[in-house]
Each structure stands twice: as C-alpha cells, then as structure tokens.
Write a protein that holds these residues in place. Structure first.
Motif, PDB file in Angstrom:
ATOM      1  N   GLN A 407     -20.024 -61.780   0.151  1.00  0.00           N
ATOM      2  CA  GLN A 407     -20.065 -60.341  -0.131  1.00  0.00           C
ATOM      3  C   GLN A 407     -19.682 -60.019  -1.576  1.00  0.00           C
ATOM      4  OE1 GLN A 407     -21.258 -58.435   2.362  1.00  0.00           O
ATOM      5  NE2 GLN A 407     -21.397 -60.367   3.495  1.00  0.00           N
ATOM      6  N   ASP A 445     -15.680 -54.818   4.468  1.00  0.00           N
ATOM      7  CA  ASP A 445     -16.381 -56.103   4.480  1.00  0.00           C
ATOM      8  C   ASP A 445     -15.638 -57.132   5.327  1.00  0.00           C
ATOM      9  OD1 ASP A 445     -18.523 -55.282   2.957  1.00  0.00           O
ATOM     10  OD2 ASP A 445     -17.666 -55.945   1.054  1.00  0.00           O
ATOM     11  N   ARG A 448     -16.238 -56.405   8.900  1.00  0.00           N
ATOM     12  CA  ARG A 448     -17.629 -56.673   9.270  1.00  0.00           C
ATOM     13  C   ARG A 448     -17.861 -58.144   9.588  1.00  0.00           C
ATOM     14  NH1 ARG A 448     -19.718 -54.706   4.973  1.00  0.00           N
ATOM     15  NH2 ARG A 448     -19.688 -52.569   5.764  1.00  0.00           N
TER      16      ARG A 448
END
Length: 472
Positions: A407, A445, A448
C-alpha cells in the motif's frame, strides 16, 4: 562607434568554444539518442540535459515515497522557504569559514542556542560544532572521551590498558563503528525481560579503571523509549564514592534531545547533571531539517581536548573546528538556523506535541484492534513499537510489514538483540509531516488487510533475518 553597429567579429576556433560551459543548452547537436546509455561506465559522449534528467527521474520513481516512510527518523518535509535557502547555500563549502563568514556565524549561533536549550552551565563557553549527522557527532564525542582517558592513563596506555565504553545493546550502529575504528572495547548491556534499554545498575557494574565513558540514549531507536540518564549518573556518582572512578556520561540525544526540552521540561537528562560531559543530536531528525546535519556539544572547553580542535580565524575571531568530514555544503546548517528562527521554543513545542499526540493516538487505535500488543506508546519519542498478540498464530510482524509495503507504507519489522532475540516487532515513527489525516489512512489500510492476514494458515516469512531492511 556608429549607431547600431556591432563590435568586431569575435575570433573563431577552439578559443571561442572554450568560453561556453558545455552544460548550457543541448550538448549533442548532431542528433537524437539512438541507444540507451550504459549504467556502469561513463557514456562515450554527452546527452541533452532534458534526456539525462528524464532518465534519472524515471528511475527514481521506483523509490518509496519518503512521506509514507514510517521507518525513518529523518525529516521528509520542510517549508518551501527553507528549500529556497538551502538551494542558495548548497554551493557554499562549510569548511571555508574565511570565505563564508556569515554561514560560520549561523553555525556558531546554533551551537549557542543548543547550549542554552540543554542547560549548559555557561552557554557562552560551551563548545560545539555541526556535523554531517549524529553518526559523525557520536564519533567526535567518543574521540574526546578516549583522548581524555588516554591523557589520564598515559602511564598505562597503550601498554596493558585497553579502553572500554559501556552502553546498552540498543545503541545505534555508529557506536559499534566507533569502537571498531578507534579500538575501544564495546561493553554492551543486553536486554532483559521488558527492559529494552540500558539501566543504571547494569551500567555501573560494567565500569572499571579502563572505562572511557557511559553512553546513555535519549530515545532508543528500537522502541522510542528514553534511557534513565539521571539514574545512570546517580549510579556513577555512587561508584565514584566507593572506588574513586570518575566516569563521564555522553548523552546520545539523536532524537530525544530535540523533543525532551520542549515536551518533558521536568525531565533532568542534560548538562544540569554534572556528570554529563557531552550531548549530540541530529538536526535532520526532530531538529526538523532535511538530511545532512548533526550537532555535538561539550559542557565546557575542559571536556574537549584542545589537541583535537583545529582552529580557523575569521573576521578577527576564533572558530574551533572539530570534524571527521572536511568539505560539505552549508545548506543544512543554514536551514537549521532558519528553523530555530522560524519556530522558536513555542513553535518547536507545538510541532513535537502534535507528533506525540498522533503517535499516542495511533498506538491506541492499533492496540484496540486486538491483534497486536504495544511495547511502547509514543509518550516519550513520538515513536512506538508493537508485536502480535500472544494468541495470534496465522501471521507475524514480517507479514504485516510486507503487506503494508504493498500500500506504499514503509514500516520496519525486526528482531530485538540479545537477550530478546525471541521478540520481533513493528515500529512506527511519527514525524512532522505525518499528519492526523495520514494516520487515518494508515489505520484504514491496516484494517483493510487484516482479514486476509487472519485467514492465513501460518506466517509466510521463513527467513526472519532477511525479512526486513531495517538497520535503525
């Protein structure tokens, strides 16, 4: 000369061509680039500047985004005005103090400001210098400690006596380099249980007549915690009363020396402690300057042996120079002075408090997820370390680091040194420029990717030693 008539024609030939800097304009007028230039040898001929720029620019796009690098302590954002000043000074060589007296004066002012900030007994007599970073500053401080010990033990050294330096195993690698390069025995106190840095009792126990000093770290890179400088000094005071050994302390304040004076004013760690002989910091960490500047200060001229100092006279004054490096740009020193001038005490307090608030808030949100256990909480340096919770078996910290990198987040995962090699952690460094909004995005993030990590059958990292590029 008649109106509008030009001067006589300039002489042609090689003499005329030598007047033109080949960097100006297109350097290869005979045609475009027909093949890629070599990577590991000089090209046969020049390239147009636009082509050379684009080749380098495109390759650098594959680097990580420095603003998303939560591994580094180094400043990754400054105001545009600071960038302009640095550009104006990058061609000034700091060592040429006669040629650049105002840059030298700004360095002297920075030293005086730090001496006052760190409570030197007499800021007007405290001595110090800028360096390329804390690594050089630590080398200089170590050299001063060793030279003072050597002078006191001239009858035994270099015969049977071998100097040693006492410090925690968590010290930055530059101290290991110092001991290697200057032939000093490194006496390292290992970690034990939930103690991840040097403690006073262990430090005093390792000292003897050959100890040149004790290094206390104000802000361990492993977990962001402060070492107990005052307790260490008190233990060494007691040691002197029992044995007569007078062991000086150097405070490696690479990060904490630019945080504690503003946020932890009641913490006594600096020159208020008579046993503290020298302090270093990184201007390019929480000093809020781009990479390339550190500072080393001694409480008085007596702590820095005169024979180590090279003196330069400028504007009728005396500028002591103590450095391993010679030529370096004045840009970072100028940027440090700009930042001191720009922020002042209250500005630094606001910036560092914001970083600490973000670190503490982020640590609490990560702990609340239930998958992780905090080792530190960001309430000293704006830095915290955490590991997986005891009941987590499907993934480890190396898996988390690898998935976050996908990410764009650079979060180091690493194993602690002796005697806690069993403990592997993640560490997050919150700096100026890592905003609350970026912290929110980081948590989003992380949340996730957690479902996939929880559903793994096992951690995927086999070689833990190769799992991270972290070298604190």
């Amino acid at each position: 000369m008649p109106l509008h008539q030009g001067p006589a024609a300039s002489p042609a030939g090689p003499e005329r061509r030598l007047a033109l800097n080949p960097f100006f304009g297109e350097a290869n007028p005979v045609g475009g680039m027909t093949e890629a230039p070599p990577h590991h040898r000089l090209p046969d001929g020049p390239l147009p500047p636009a082509s050379a720029y684009q080749l380098v620019h495109d390759e650098l796009m594959l680097d990580g985004n420095s603003r998303l690098n939560l591994a580094t302590f180094v400043t990754t954002w400054m105001e545009p005005q600071a960038g302009v000043l640095m550009a104006e000074c990058r061609d000034k060589n700091m060592i040429d103090k006669d040629e650049y007296p105002r840059t030298a004066e700004l360095e002297r002012r920075c030293v005086a400001m730090l001496a006052q900030l760190w409570n030197a007994p007499d800021p007007t007599t405290a001595v110090g210098c800028s360096t390329t970073g804390s690594s050089e500053a630590c080398m200089l401080a170590g050299m001063a400690l060793k030279r003072r010990w050597t002078t006191r033990n001239a009858d035994r050294y270099p015969g049977s006596a071998r100097p040693n330096l006492v410090m925690g195993v968590n010290v930055q690698v530059c101290w290991e380099k110092f001991c290697n390069f200057w032939e000093v025995e490194a006496r390292l106190v290992p970690m034990e249980g939930d103690r991840f840095h040097l403690d006073a009792e262990s430090a005093a126990a390792l000292c003897d007549e050959n100890t040149i000093g004790v290094v206390a770290v104000l802000g361990s890179t492993f977990d962001g915690s402060y070492e107990p400088v005052a307790e260490i000094c008190a233990a060494l005071d007691a040691l002197q009363e029992r044995t007569g050994l007078d062991i000086p302390v150097h405070v490696d304040g690479a990060s904490g020396a630019m945080v504690a004076p503003f946020l932890d004013e009641d913490l006594v760690w600096d020159f208020r402690l008579p046993r503290v002989s020298s302090i270093n910091t990184s201007g390019h960490k929480y000093g809020l300057v781009y990479p390339g500047v550190g500072w080393a200060l001694w409480r008085s001229p007596e702590e820095l042996p005169e024979e180590l100092v090279f003196r330069v006279n400028y504007l009728g004054g005396d500028m002591p120079t103590f450095a391993l490096n010679f030529s370096r740009p004045g840009a970072q020193v100028v940027a440090q002075y700009y930042t001191f001038l720009r922020l002042g005490r209250e500005g630094y307090r606001a910036v560092q408090q914001t970083s600490r608030d973000i670190a503490r808030g982020l640590a609490e949100r990560i702990e609340a997820m239930g998958d992780f256990r905090l080792l530190t909480r960001g309430d000293q340096l704006p830095v915290f370390a955490f590991t997986t919770a005891p009941d987590v078996t499907s993934f480890d910290v190396f898996d988390v680091s690898r998935r976050l990198r996908e990410q764009g987040w650079l979060v180091p995962a690493y194993t602690f040194p002796a005697n806690r090699e069993d403990l592997s952690v993640l560490r997050v460094v919150c700096r100026n420029g890592f905003s609350a909004d970026l912290a929110d995005l980081f948590v989003e993030d992380l949340n996730r990717l957690m479902p996939e990590l929880r559903h793994q059958s096992r951690p995927f990292t086999d070689d833990k030693s190769a799992a991270t590029a972290f070298h604190h």
